[in-house]
Scaffold this motif. Structure first.
Motif, PDB file in Angstrom:
ATOM      1  N   ASP A 189      -4.186   5.715  -3.741  1.00  0.00           N
ATOM      2  CA  ASP A 189      -5.519   5.824  -4.326  1.00  0.00           C
ATOM      3  C   ASP A 189      -5.752   7.165  -5.010  1.00  0.00           C
ATOM      4  OD1 ASP A 189      -6.270   3.271  -3.681  1.00  0.00           O
ATOM      5  OD2 ASP A 189      -7.214   3.820  -1.782  1.00  0.00           O
ATOM      6  N   GLY A 215      -0.119   1.866  -5.181  1.00  0.00           N
ATOM      7  CA  GLY A 215      -1.069   1.784  -4.074  1.00  0.00           C
ATOM      8  C   GLY A 215      -1.475   3.119  -3.501  1.00  0.00           C
ATOM      9  N   PRO A 264       0.835  -4.003   3.921  1.00  0.00           N
ATOM     10  CA  PRO A 264       0.794  -2.635   4.429  1.00  0.00           C
ATOM     11  C   PRO A 264       2.099  -1.889   4.176  1.00  0.00           C
ATOM     12  CG  PRO A 264       1.001  -4.206   6.226  1.00  0.00           C
ATOM     13  CD  PRO A 264       0.731  -5.000   4.996  1.00  0.00           C
ATOM     14  N   SER A 265       2.000  -0.584   4.016  1.00  0.00           N
ATOM     15  CA  SER A 265       3.183   0.258   3.918  1.00  0.00           C
ATOM     16  C   SER A 265       4.006   0.089   5.190  1.00  0.00           C
ATOM     17  CB  SER A 265       2.760   1.723   3.775  1.00  0.00           C
ATOM     18  OG  SER A 265       3.853   2.588   4.033  1.00  0.00           O
ATOM     19  N   ARG A 277      -1.800  -6.474  -1.777  1.00  0.00           N
ATOM     20  CA  ARG A 277      -1.041  -5.418  -1.114  1.00  0.00           C
ATOM     21  C   ARG A 277      -0.727  -5.769   0.331  1.00  0.00           C
ATOM     22  NH1 ARG A 277      -4.073   0.293  -2.404  1.00  0.00           N
ATOM     23  NH2 ARG A 277      -4.491  -0.040  -4.613  1.00  0.00           N
ATOM     24  N   SER A 303       0.861  -1.179   0.000  1.00  0.00           N
ATOM     25  CA  SER A 303       0.000   0.000   0.000  1.00  0.00           C
ATOM     26  C   SER A 303       0.898   1.231   0.000  1.00  0.00           C
ATOM     27  CB  SER A 303      -0.909   0.000   1.224  1.00  0.00           C
ATOM     28  OG  SER A 303      -0.157   0.098   2.413  1.00  0.00           O
ATOM     29  N   GLU A 304       0.434   2.294  -0.588  1.00  0.00           N
ATOM     30  CA  GLU A 304       1.185   3.548  -0.756  1.00  0.00           C
ATOM     31  C   GLU A 304       2.351   3.418  -1.728  1.00  0.00           C
ATOM     32  OE1 GLU A 304      -0.267   6.210   0.471  1.00  0.00           O
ATOM     33  OE2 GLU A 304      -1.707   4.821   1.352  1.00  0.00           O
ATOM     34  N   ARG A 315      -8.792   1.922 -11.546  1.00  0.00           N
ATOM     35  CA  ARG A 315      -8.838   0.602 -10.942  1.00  0.00           C
ATOM     36  C   ARG A 315      -9.451  -0.456 -11.863  1.00  0.00           C
ATOM     37  NH1 ARG A 315      -5.121  -0.178  -7.785  1.00  0.00           N
ATOM     38  NH2 ARG A 315      -5.451   1.695  -6.551  1.00  0.00           N
TER      39      ARG A 315
END
Length: 448
Positions: A163, A161, A180-181, A178, A146-147, A170
């Motif tokens: 948004d 990642g 997590p960051s 994904r 993510s990110e 998408r």
């Protein structure tokens, strides 16, 4: 006929659609049109000088108008500007490929050229997928963070990642998983980038890899999630991930587009953790910020999976008109020579130390919520209320307002939302560094 500033400014607003820019706002404001550069300085069409504190979007390394880089382009231009590399080659592209394999982590022996970092990632994604196909395995899933940010082509967006950048597209994207960051997860769950958090993240990845046997590759930015606002990984994360992907038989694609060519204090960040990925994506600083060029480096093992008789159609069906361009390759070679001749990395060490010390001062400011750094890369996050962790409303454009205050004092910055990014040319002197930091600190202090 010489075109004056007034006409240039009008035509800019009438005809030029700028990237990552809300053009309604742009057309309503006064903006900078650069005309020339020298060293770490840029001049606009009105003759005002600025320190280029973001290296012209993170790519300028040795300063503007560097004589050795200029001469490399001119010498090559007098020979030939471009020849195709589809089934033929050219001298500077050959020499550059050899040089890149010499300075890359051991085992990265093959070079596939492109024109920008997003395409370097796109190539790695396609190669990785195609590699498994050529080996007779059907794999289709990529793991990312993510990110994450890897560029703006469809494949690169699929493994992205953020948004705000990627959500609109998408429905066009392929399947990914994904994690997590690391920075945000560690801060939220553990309060710091601790070894405990590192172990927890690695365990999550291990569980995922053992649950899914159709994973093509893990795709990571190297050392830091730069476009997400300079979010560094816990030290050792990359090394642990590499060992795990090897153990579980999954490819590792490492995006060194932002971190490569000295930005973190070494030529490539992965060197600092002793990591050799299966693919390493390069761009930005590869030509010293002069011409569009990128490269995807990979291993003999990957390369050999594409070898076969012509009729087997196992070869890699990808390439653009300017792949391995002669001029870009020539200046990239000169860029690497300047690194050696001017001891760029050695000279950078005290500047990283200075940046580290000066960044501590920003915690004194009321609206600074976080200060993040990896080598010569830094991000200062602005918040409305630090105690509550309350951000400024997105539409207020606080980061841009701070940047404009810096423009007024001759420092050119472009924020990532409300994160003030510092990505100065590696050759900047300490006096100019201090001016940049003093100017930015003063501009942040003026926030109401």
């Amino acid at each position: 006929m010489e075109i004056g500033p007034e006409l240039l400014e009008r035509w800019d607003k009438e005809h030029f659609w700028h990237p990552f820019t809300q053009m309604k706002v742009y057309r309503e404001e006064e903006n900078i049109i650069f005309e020339r550069g020298e060293g770490v300085y840029l001049w606009d069409i009105h003759g005002k000088r600025y320190i280029d504190a973001i290296s012209s979007l993170w790519c300028n390394v040795h300063g503007h108008n560097h004589p050795k880089l200029n001469n490399a382009i001119m010498r090559q231009l007098c020979r030939v500007a471009h020849t195709t590399t589809l089934g033929s080659s050219n001298v500077p592209a050959v020499l550059l490929a050899k040089k890149l394999t010499e300075i890359a982590p051991e085992g990265l022996t093959k070079v596939f050229y492109s024109e920008d970092g997003a395409e370097a990632v796109e190539i790695a994604l396609k190669m990785a997928y195609h590699y498994w196909r050529n080996r007779g395995e059907e794999r289709k899933v990529f793991i990312t963070l993510s990110e994450a940010y890897h560029g703006d082509t469809i494949g690169a967006v699929s493994v992205g990642g953020i948004d705000l950048f990627h959500g609109t597209y998408r429905d066009l994207l392929f399947e990914t998983i994904r994690l997590p960051s690391p920075y945000l997860y560690c801060k939220k769950e553990f309060g710091e980038l601790s070894q405990t958090c590192l172990a927890d993240l690695v365990m999550k990845l291990q569980e995922l890899l053992r649950a899914r046997r159709d994973v093509v590759a893990l795709v990571l930015e190297s050392g830091i999630q730069a476009a997400a606002g300079m979010l560094p990984y816990p030290k050792g994360f990359l090394k642990e991930v590499r060992e795990l992907t090897k153990k579980e038989g999954v490819l590792l694609i490492l995006d060194e587009v932002a971190t490569g060519f000295g930005r973190t204090g070494s030529m490539f960040y992965c060197e600092q953790e002793g990591v050799t990925p299966d693919f390493m994506c390069l761009g930005k600083g590869i030509t010293g910020g002069y011409l569009p060029l990128a490269a995807t480096l990979t291993t003999d093992e990957v390369y050999e999976a594409f070898l076969g008789e012509f009729g087997e159609a196992k070869h890699f069906y990808h390439g653009h008109t300017y792949t391995g361009n002669n001029l870009a390759s020539a200046v990239a070679l000169a860029n690497l020579q300047v690194f050696e001749e001017e001891n760029t990395l050695e000279n950078l060490k005290p500047k990283i130390d200075l940046l580290t010390e000066r960044l501590k001062e920003f915690w004194e400011l009321e609206h600074v919520g976080d200060v993040r750094q990896l080598g010569f890369m830094a991000g200062i996050e602005l918040v409305k209320d630090r105690e509550k962790g309350e951000p400024f409303p997105y539409g207020e454009r606080t980061g841009f307002k701070v940047a404009r205050k810096c423009w007024e004092k001759g420092v050119f910055l472009r924020p990532l939302g409300d994160v003030m990014v510092l990505m100065m040319p590696l050759v900047i002197g300490e006096e100019d560094m201090n001016y940049v930091l003093d100017t930015l600190k003063g501009a942040i202090a003026e926030i109401g």
